[in-house]
Design an enzyme around this catalytic site. Structure first.
Site, mmCIF file in Angstrom:
data_model
loop_
_atom_site.group_PDB
_atom_site.id
_atom_site.type_symbol
_atom_site.label_atom_id
_atom_site.label_comp_id
_atom_site.label_asym_id
_atom_site.label_seq_id
_atom_site.Cartn_x
_atom_site.Cartn_y
_atom_site.Cartn_z
ATOM 1 N N ASP A 117 0.809 -1.218 0.000
ATOM 2 C CA ASP A 117 0.000 0.000 0.000
ATOM 3 C C ASP A 117 0.848 1.276 0.000
ATOM 4 O O ASP A 117 1.657 1.499 0.904
ATOM 5 C CB ASP A 117 -0.906 0.019 1.220
ATOM 6 C CG ASP A 117 -1.912 -1.110 1.228
ATOM 7 O OD1 ASP A 117 -3.116 -0.823 1.245
ATOM 8 O OD2 ASP A 117 -1.497 -2.285 1.224
ATOM 9 N N ASN A 147 -11.003 -0.556 -0.289
ATOM 10 C CA ASN A 147 -12.188 0.141 0.219
ATOM 11 C C ASN A 147 -12.094 1.659 0.187
ATOM 12 O O ASN A 147 -13.098 2.355 0.315
ATOM 13 C CB ASN A 147 -12.495 -0.332 1.650
ATOM 14 C CG ASN A 147 -11.307 -0.132 2.582
ATOM 15 O OD1 ASN A 147 -10.217 -0.651 2.323
ATOM 16 N ND2 ASN A 147 -11.497 0.587 3.668
ATOM 17 N N HIS A 148 -10.890 2.217 0.016
ATOM 18 C CA HIS A 148 -10.737 3.676 0.008
ATOM 19 C C HIS A 148 -10.690 4.273 -1.393
ATOM 20 O O HIS A 148 -10.399 5.458 -1.550
ATOM 21 C CB HIS A 148 -9.464 4.076 0.768
ATOM 22 C CG HIS A 148 -9.582 3.946 2.251
ATOM 23 N ND1 HIS A 148 -8.536 3.505 3.048
ATOM 24 C CD2 HIS A 148 -10.619 4.176 3.081
ATOM 25 C CE1 HIS A 148 -8.935 3.476 4.311
ATOM 26 N NE2 HIS A 148 -10.193 3.879 4.355
ATOM 27 N N HIS A 159 -3.811 -4.083 2.706
ATOM 28 C CA HIS A 159 -4.766 -3.386 3.575
ATOM 29 C C HIS A 159 -4.249 -3.133 4.983
ATOM 30 O O HIS A 159 -4.504 -2.065 5.539
ATOM 31 C CB HIS A 159 -6.106 -4.121 3.659
ATOM 32 C CG HIS A 159 -7.130 -3.428 4.517
ATOM 33 N ND1 HIS A 159 -7.651 -2.193 4.200
ATOM 34 C CD2 HIS A 159 -7.731 -3.792 5.686
ATOM 35 C CE1 HIS A 159 -8.529 -1.835 5.122
ATOM 36 N NE2 HIS A 159 -8.591 -2.791 6.035
ATOM 37 N N HIS A 186 -1.087 -2.913 5.992
ATOM 38 C CA HIS A 186 0.133 -2.089 5.914
ATOM 39 C C HIS A 186 1.297 -2.641 6.726
ATOM 40 O O HIS A 186 2.316 -1.960 6.872
ATOM 41 C CB HIS A 186 -0.135 -0.647 6.384
ATOM 42 C CG HIS A 186 -1.118 0.102 5.554
ATOM 43 N ND1 HIS A 186 -1.195 1.488 5.565
ATOM 44 C CD2 HIS A 186 -2.070 -0.317 4.690
ATOM 45 C CE1 HIS A 186 -2.165 1.883 4.742
ATOM 46 N NE2 HIS A 186 -2.707 0.792 4.205
ATOM 47 N N HIS A 221 -7.445 -7.456 -0.726
ATOM 48 C CA HIS A 221 -7.407 -6.321 0.195
ATOM 49 C C HIS A 221 -8.344 -6.632 1.359
ATOM 50 O O HIS A 221 -9.555 -6.413 1.282
ATOM 51 C CB HIS A 221 -7.849 -5.057 -0.554
ATOM 52 C CG HIS A 221 -7.475 -3.786 0.115
ATOM 53 N ND1 HIS A 221 -6.190 -3.274 0.082
ATOM 54 C CD2 HIS A 221 -8.202 -2.898 0.828
ATOM 55 C CE1 HIS A 221 -6.150 -2.130 0.729
ATOM 56 N NE2 HIS A 221 -7.360 -1.883 1.199
#
Length: 259
Positions: free
Chosen positions: A8, A67-68, A174, A176, A149
């Site tokens: 990410d 999701n972002h 996701h 990190h 993710h």
């Protein structure tokens, strides 16, 4: 086939990490394809057209997400782009695409992007979605990479066993935090629970640690910010795939950080 996958990318520190370390990684691993998860690349939340083009200019072939990715101003670009994926298990009508086939110098690599459901949204089943897409994509190439993710390690591991032999690799994103469980499963699928992140080394998953501590101590919700300064790192995974069968031959994590 050699594939470099970057964890990410978080805000401007993540993009700085790529500028610093990606040239050396390209020289060391000589990948045919470079992929990175960019759902946090714009200020820690989402992506913009300008930043997507900046990442492509640095040498990335494809951006995955999660999701972002759903910034409203980004949706028109997401809908028309062939180089940015959103999770494939969103319902029909969601803009963008959840899978694609990259082609370069006669080589083909299929990529599937999925989002988990444990502690996350109640989306369509990532297991059934992945299986259907893998079957379809294998008609074009046996080399298939999945970016899953997801929050729960158990869900990631379960999906890797479900897809063992059907895809070349399943790489988690996701959380990190790079994990130490890289392996190749019995039927030839490479697996890693989380590729890690490109961003601020001394934050909390790339975010301002003081803000994160305040939130956890007070339990008052807040939007965390990405500090503009600080030591950066780049994490990810290198894959080597057998082109004829799609089986993984090698999986190796990497971490580079400023001294």
């Amino acid at each position: 086939m050699r594939v470099l996958f970057l964890g990410d990318i978080v805000g401007s520190p993540g993009r700085k990490a790529l500028r610093l370390f990606l040239p050396g990684l390209l020289e060391e691993f000589r990948p045919h394809f470079v992929i990175g998860n960019a759902e946090n690349a714009a200020g820690g939340y989402g992506l913009t057209e300008k930043i997507a083009e900046e990442l492509f200019a640095l040498g990335l072939d494809l951006l995955t997400s999660g999701n972002h990715i759903w910034k409203r101003e980004f949706l028109p670009y997401l809908a028309r782009s062939e180089r940015v994926l959103r999770p494939a298990n969103y319902p029909e009508g969601a803009p963008g695409r959840g899978a694609t086939v990259l082609e370069k110098d006669g080589r083909k690599l299929a990529v599937i992007n999925l989002e988990g459901r444990v502690f996350m949204r109640a989306l369509q089943c990532p297991f059934r979605t992945a299986a259907a897409l893998a079957e379809e994509l294998r008609l074009e190439t046996p080399c298939i990479l999945v970016d899953f993710h997801a929050e729960a390690t158990s869900e990631k591991i379960a999906l890797s066993w479900y897809l063992d032999g059907r895809v070349s690799a399943l790489i988690g994103t996701h959380t990190h935090v790079q994990t130490a469980d890289a392996r190749i499963l019995p039927q030839g699928t490479a697996y890693l629970s989380d590729a890690g992140m490109c961003g601020l080394r001394d934050g909390v998953i790339g975010m301002d640690r003081k803000q994160a501590l305040e939130m956890y101590l007070t339990q008052v919700p807040r939007r965390l910010e990405v500090p503009k300064k600080g030591t950066v790192k780049a994490e990810g995974v290198f894959l080597e795939l057998e082109e004829e069968s799609g089986r993984a031959l090698r999986i190796e994590t990497f971490r580079r950080e400023e001294s």
